[in-house]
Design an enzyme around this catalytic site. Structure first.
Site, PDB file in Angstrom:
ATOM      1  N   HIS A   1      -3.139  -7.649  -1.034  1.00  0.00           N
ATOM      2  CA  HIS A   1      -2.176  -8.680  -0.639  1.00  0.00           C
ATOM      3  C   HIS A   1      -0.763  -8.104  -0.573  1.00  0.00           C
ATOM      4  O   HIS A   1      -0.024  -8.363   0.367  1.00  0.00           O
ATOM      5  CB  HIS A   1      -2.207  -9.865  -1.603  1.00  0.00           C
ATOM      6  N   GLU A   2      -0.398  -7.315  -1.554  1.00  0.00           N
ATOM      7  CA  GLU A   2       0.966  -6.785  -1.627  1.00  0.00           C
ATOM      8  C   GLU A   2       1.263  -5.737  -0.555  1.00  0.00           C
ATOM      9  O   GLU A   2       2.422  -5.526  -0.218  1.00  0.00           O
ATOM     10  CB  GLU A   2       1.238  -6.190  -3.015  1.00  0.00           C
ATOM     11  N   THR A   3       0.235  -5.073  -0.030  1.00  0.00           N
ATOM     12  CA  THR A   3       0.476  -4.010   0.946  1.00  0.00           C
ATOM     13  C   THR A   3       0.079  -4.389   2.366  1.00  0.00           C
ATOM     14  O   THR A   3       0.110  -3.544   3.255  1.00  0.00           O
ATOM     15  CB  THR A   3      -0.272  -2.721   0.552  1.00  0.00           C
TER      16      THR A   3
ATOM     17  N   ARG B   1      -4.646 -13.992  -1.736  1.00  0.00           N
ATOM     18  CA  ARG B   1      -5.044 -13.140  -2.865  1.00  0.00           C
ATOM     19  C   ARG B   1      -6.474 -13.483  -3.298  1.00  0.00           C
ATOM     20  O   ARG B   1      -7.287 -12.590  -3.562  1.00  0.00           O
ATOM     21  CB  ARG B   1      -4.090 -13.334  -4.044  1.00  0.00           C
TER      22      ARG B   1
END
EC number: 3.2.1.14
Length: 192
Positions: free
Chosen positions: A76-78, A164
Site C-alpha cells: 500500500h505504501e509503495t 491495505r
C-alpha cells in the site's frame, strides 16, 4: 496461544519461495513500474534475515500472517504514492536491501506509545485498558493504526484502509492462511 521463536535456521525462504514471491508481485517488473527491477526476492530475503524475529515468531500460521501483513502494508505504501522515489536519492536509498531494511526496522521497532507491528501480528502485544477503550484490539487493524492511523483510522469506511486489507487478504490467500480478527480500523481511535 503461546508465542515462541523459531530457530534461526528457519529462514523466511521456508515460507516464501522465489516462485511465490514472483506470484505475489507479478507486476513489479512491468515496463510501467517506476521501481522495475528494484524490489527483488534476494533483497527481501537478505533484509528479512537481518531482523531475527521477523517470520520466526509463533506457529507457521502466525509467521505466514506476519509476512502477509508486512507485504500488505508495504504494498500500500509503495503503490501510486506519486513520488519518484528511485529517481530521488533524498527520499530513498538506491540499494533494494537497504530499502527493505528500513521497512523492516519500522515493522520491528515500537514507537511509544505504539507497539511494534511485529508484536501486534505475532500476538505478543496485549492491549491496555486505554487501547481497548480506543477500540484497538489485536489484529491487522492495529498495524494500520500504527502506520497511518492519524489519517486513516476512526473515520468510518476509508478506501485507503480497504486497499491495505485487500493486499493483506490477497497475500494471506496466496500463503493459505486465515486473516485473523479485526481487519479494519474504521472505528478505532488513532494513537497520539
Amino acid at each position: 496461544m503461546l508465542a515462541f521463536t523459531i530457530a534461526a535456521s528457519a529462514q523466511v525462504t521456508s515460507l516464501v519461495s522465489r516462485a511465490l514471491f514472483n506470484q505475489m508481485f507479478k507486476h513489479r517488473n512491468d515496463a510501467g513500474c517506476a521501481a522495475r527491477g528494484f524490489y527483488t526476492y534476494d533483497a527481501f530475503v537478505a533484509a528479512a534475515n537481518s531482523f531475527g524475529g521477523f517470520a520466526r515468531t509463533g506457529d507457521t500460521n502466525a509467521r505466514k500472517r506476519e509476512i502477509a501483513a508486512f507485504l500488505a502494508q508495504t504494498s500500500h505504501e509503495t503503490t501510486g504514492i506519486g513520488a519518484n522515489l528511485l529517481g530521488n536519492p533524498d527520499l530513498v536509498a538506491t540499494d533494494p536491501t537497504i530499502s527493505f531494511k528500513t521497512a523492516f526496522w519500522l515493522w520491528m521497532t515500537p514507537q511509544s506509545p505504539k507497539p511494534s507491528c511485529h508484536d501486534v501480528i505475532t500476538r505478543r502485544w496485549q492491549p491496555s485498558s486505554a487501547d481497548r477503550a480506543a477500540g484497538r484490539l489485536p489484529g491487522f487493524s492495529v498495524i494500520t493504526n500504527i502506520i497511518n492511523g492519524g489519517l486513516e483510522c476512526d473515520r468510518g469506511p476509508d478506501a485507503r484502509v480497504a486497499d491495505r486489507i485487500g493486499f493483506y487478504k490477497r497475500y494471506c490467500d496466496i500463503l493459505r492462511v486465515g486473516y485473523g480478527p479485526n481487519l479494519d480500523c474504521y472505528n478505532q481511535r488513532p494513537y497520539t
